[in-house]
Design an enzyme around this catalytic site. Structure first.
Site, PDB file in Angstrom:
ATOM      1  N   SER A  95     -29.788  25.340   1.627  1.00  0.00           N
ATOM      2  CA  SER A  95     -30.386  25.827   0.369  1.00  0.00           C
ATOM      3  C   SER A  95     -30.355  24.672  -0.627  1.00  0.00           C
ATOM      4  O   SER A  95     -29.286  24.296  -1.097  1.00  0.00           O
ATOM      5  CB  SER A  95     -29.573  26.989  -0.204  1.00  0.00           C
ATOM      6  OG  SER A  95     -29.483  28.040   0.714  1.00  0.00           O
ATOM      7  N   LYS A 170     -35.848  31.273  -1.666  1.00  0.00           N
ATOM      8  CA  LYS A 170     -34.384  31.434  -1.602  1.00  0.00           C
ATOM      9  C   LYS A 170     -33.790  31.480  -3.019  1.00  0.00           C
ATOM     10  O   LYS A 170     -32.877  32.267  -3.307  1.00  0.00           O
ATOM     11  CB  LYS A 170     -33.785  30.268  -0.809  1.00  0.00           C
ATOM     12  CG  LYS A 170     -32.273  30.154  -0.841  1.00  0.00           C
ATOM     13  CD  LYS A 170     -31.561  31.271  -0.097  1.00  0.00           C
ATOM     14  CE  LYS A 170     -30.043  31.131  -0.227  1.00  0.00           C
ATOM     15  NZ  LYS A 170     -29.317  32.202   0.432  1.00  0.00           N
TER      16      LYS A 170
HETATM   17  P1  NAD Z   1     -20.277  24.389   4.553  1.00  0.00           P
HETATM   18  O1  NAD Z   1     -19.780  23.549   3.435  1.00  0.00           O
HETATM   19  O2  NAD Z   1     -19.336  25.316   5.245  1.00  0.00           O
HETATM   20  O3  NAD Z   1     -20.921  23.445   5.695  1.00  0.00           O
HETATM   21  C1  NAD Z   1     -21.626  22.259   5.431  1.00  0.00           C
HETATM   22  C2  NAD Z   1     -21.320  21.276   6.568  1.00  0.00           C
HETATM   23  O4  NAD Z   1     -22.054  20.065   6.351  1.00  0.00           O
HETATM   24  C3  NAD Z   1     -19.829  20.887   6.617  1.00  0.00           C
HETATM   25  O5  NAD Z   1     -19.331  21.077   7.933  1.00  0.00           O
HETATM   26  C4  NAD Z   1     -19.838  19.418   6.222  1.00  0.00           C
HETATM   27  O6  NAD Z   1     -18.809  18.656   6.845  1.00  0.00           O
HETATM   28  C5  NAD Z   1     -21.227  18.982   6.705  1.00  0.00           C
HETATM   29  N1  NAD Z   1     -21.695  17.766   6.059  1.00  0.00           N
HETATM   30  C6  NAD Z   1     -21.672  17.453   4.730  1.00  0.00           C
HETATM   31  N2  NAD Z   1     -22.186  16.227   4.528  1.00  0.00           N
HETATM   32  C7  NAD Z   1     -22.556  15.761   5.757  1.00  0.00           C
HETATM   33  C8  NAD Z   1     -23.143  14.547   6.211  1.00  0.00           C
HETATM   34  N3  NAD Z   1     -23.457  13.569   5.347  1.00  0.00           N
HETATM   35  N4  NAD Z   1     -23.386  14.397   7.530  1.00  0.00           N
HETATM   36  C9  NAD Z   1     -23.068  15.385   8.413  1.00  0.00           C
HETATM   37  N5  NAD Z   1     -22.486  16.559   8.053  1.00  0.00           N
HETATM   38  C10 NAD Z   1     -22.241  16.728   6.735  1.00  0.00           C
HETATM   39  O7  NAD Z   1     -21.536  25.181   3.993  1.00  0.00           O
HETATM   40  P2  NAD Z   1     -22.204  26.519   4.589  1.00  0.00           P
HETATM   41  O8  NAD Z   1     -21.544  27.700   3.999  1.00  0.00           O
HETATM   42  O9  NAD Z   1     -22.334  26.384   6.064  1.00  0.00           O
HETATM   43  O10 NAD Z   1     -23.640  26.434   3.884  1.00  0.00           O
HETATM   44  C11 NAD Z   1     -24.654  25.546   4.320  1.00  0.00           C
HETATM   45  C12 NAD Z   1     -25.914  25.819   3.503  1.00  0.00           C
HETATM   46  O11 NAD Z   1     -26.322  27.181   3.720  1.00  0.00           O
HETATM   47  C13 NAD Z   1     -25.709  25.678   1.983  1.00  0.00           C
HETATM   48  O12 NAD Z   1     -26.846  25.110   1.421  1.00  0.00           O
HETATM   49  C14 NAD Z   1     -25.498  27.109   1.525  1.00  0.00           C
HETATM   50  O13 NAD Z   1     -25.878  27.313   0.164  1.00  0.00           O
HETATM   51  C15 NAD Z   1     -26.397  27.859   2.482  1.00  0.00           C
HETATM   52  N6  NAD Z   1     -26.007  29.262   2.686  1.00  0.00           N
HETATM   53  C16 NAD Z   1     -24.708  29.609   2.845  1.00  0.00           C
HETATM   54  C17 NAD Z   1     -24.368  30.947   3.003  1.00  0.00           C
HETATM   55  C18 NAD Z   1     -22.922  31.374   3.172  1.00  0.00           C
HETATM   56  O14 NAD Z   1     -22.656  32.581   3.077  1.00  0.00           O
HETATM   57  N7  NAD Z   1     -21.989  30.478   3.431  1.00  0.00           N
HETATM   58  C19 NAD Z   1     -25.376  31.934   3.009  1.00  0.00           C
HETATM   59  C20 NAD Z   1     -26.708  31.543   2.895  1.00  0.00           C
HETATM   60  C21 NAD Z   1     -27.011  30.202   2.726  1.00  0.00           C
END
Ligand code: NAD
Length: 292
Positions: A95, A170
């Site tokens: 997002s 979104k």
């Molecule tokens: P998260 O922080 O748990 O996961 C993000 C991952 O990206 C982490 O494992 C991190 O180590 C990795 N990362 C960061 N920088 C990186 C890089 N340079 N290279 C490789 N990996 C890298 O986040 P999430 O909860 O999985 O959310 C991901 C996306 O989905 C966000 O944009 C969030 O807003 C969206 N989202 C989340 C939810 C939820 O309920 N968690 C729901 C809908 C949408």
């Protein structure tokens, strides 16, 4: 199909598992080794960089926190564009701000890489059971090529318009959810203070016009005093930043969104950034001296 997957956090891990379950090969990368190890145990193969993932796969999915990470992973050093062949498809499911999706897509086009933005709604539970709602922006011909793969992770995948339209949709979703949580928090502190059992209020009104998915999911948490995430306030602040910036860029005001943003900022300053966004109820409880 061999699919590259970058970003193995709360959402990425179960999405990878569902791709594996559907019979795909997944080549996975994350900056955190323990996250790679987790999906390797589930059957994925590990990679050493985003560039290396792109070298091996014609379809790459990213699931990262926000725009800066997407820019870095796609356009930065050892990024996707250093390794990708012309004709590669990149589906960014993070997002992020629609404008950033458009900028990154332009960089992709210079290398012959086609990009879709495809953020999701539904959170971790729907990522686990493969029933996410996926909102997509980009070219229809590209969407048609990856639709079946998206449906391995989601219950629906709707093409909303050109690149950026997925994230605009979104952000609309995130505005509605935030304001809806605030509305139920205000109504339930009001009715509790006025002496009516919140369980009765919920039972009485959830089937009427005021009812909502937010009410069904979040009011029981408010009654229990449960603020375990779920969807964290810090992430919702990120989304409302993107919504306010985008709103101002297109020349409109978002007065309720701005107000909820300040409520979230208050909660974060109070140490609740990692709490569920339904902790908006805590703000109202403090304001009114009333426990729902
Ligand atoms: P998260 O922080 O748990 O996961 C993000 C991952 O990206 C982490 O494992 C991190 O180590 C990795 N990362 C960061 N920088 C990186 C890089 N340079 N290279 C490789 N990996 C890298 O986040 P999430 O909860 O999985 O959310 C991901 C996306 O989905 C966000 O944009 C969030 O807003 C969206 N989202 C989340 C939810 C939820 O309920 N968690 C729901 C809908 C949408």
């Amino acid at each position: 199909m061999k699919i590259g997957f970058i970003g193995l956090g709360i959402m990425g891990k179960p999405m990878v598992k569902n791709l594996l379950k559907a019979g795909h090969q997944v080549v996975a990368y994350d900056v955190l080794k323990e996250n790679i190890d987790y999906v390797v145990t589930a059957g994925a193969s590990a990679s050493v960089s985003s560039k290396a993932v792109a070298g091996e796969c014609d379809l790459i999915i990213t699931m990262l926190p926000n725009g800066p990470q997407v820019r870095e992973v796609v356009c930065g050093k050892d990024g996707v564009l250093e390794g990708a062949k012309s004709g590669t498809i990149l589906v960014d499911m993070s997002s992020i701000a629609p404008g950033v999706a458009q900028e990154v897509s332009k960089e992709c086009a210079k290398k012959g890489v086609k990009m879709l933005d495809a953020p999701v709604s539904g959170g971790e539970p729907k990522a686990i059971d493969g029933s996410l709602s996926i909102m997509v922006g980009g070219e229809k011909a590209v969407f048609d090529q990856v639709r079946d793969v998206l449906l391995n992770m989601g219950a629906s995948a709707v093409l909303c318009g050109d690149i950026g339209a997925g994230n605009t949709t979104k952000l609309a979703n995130q505005i509605i959810v935030a304001i809806n949580i605030a509305a139920v928090s205000e109504a339930f502190t009001f009715s509790t203070k006025a002496g009516v059992d919140p369980n009765k209020v919920l039972d009485a009104i959830k089937g009427g016009l005021a009812g909502s998915t937010v009410m069904n999911a979040k009011v029981p948490m408010m009654i229990e005093g449960n603020i375990n995430p779920g969807f964290k306030i810090d992430l919702h602040i990120k989304d409302l930043h993107n919504a306010l910036d985008t709103g101002h860029d297109v020349g409109i005001a978002l007065p309720f969104t701005a107000q909820i943003m300040e409520i979230f900022q208050t909660l974060r300053a109070d140490g609740m950034g990692q709490s569920d966004h339904s902790a908006i109820a805590k703000y109202y409880e403090k304001l009114t001296g009333t426990k729902i």
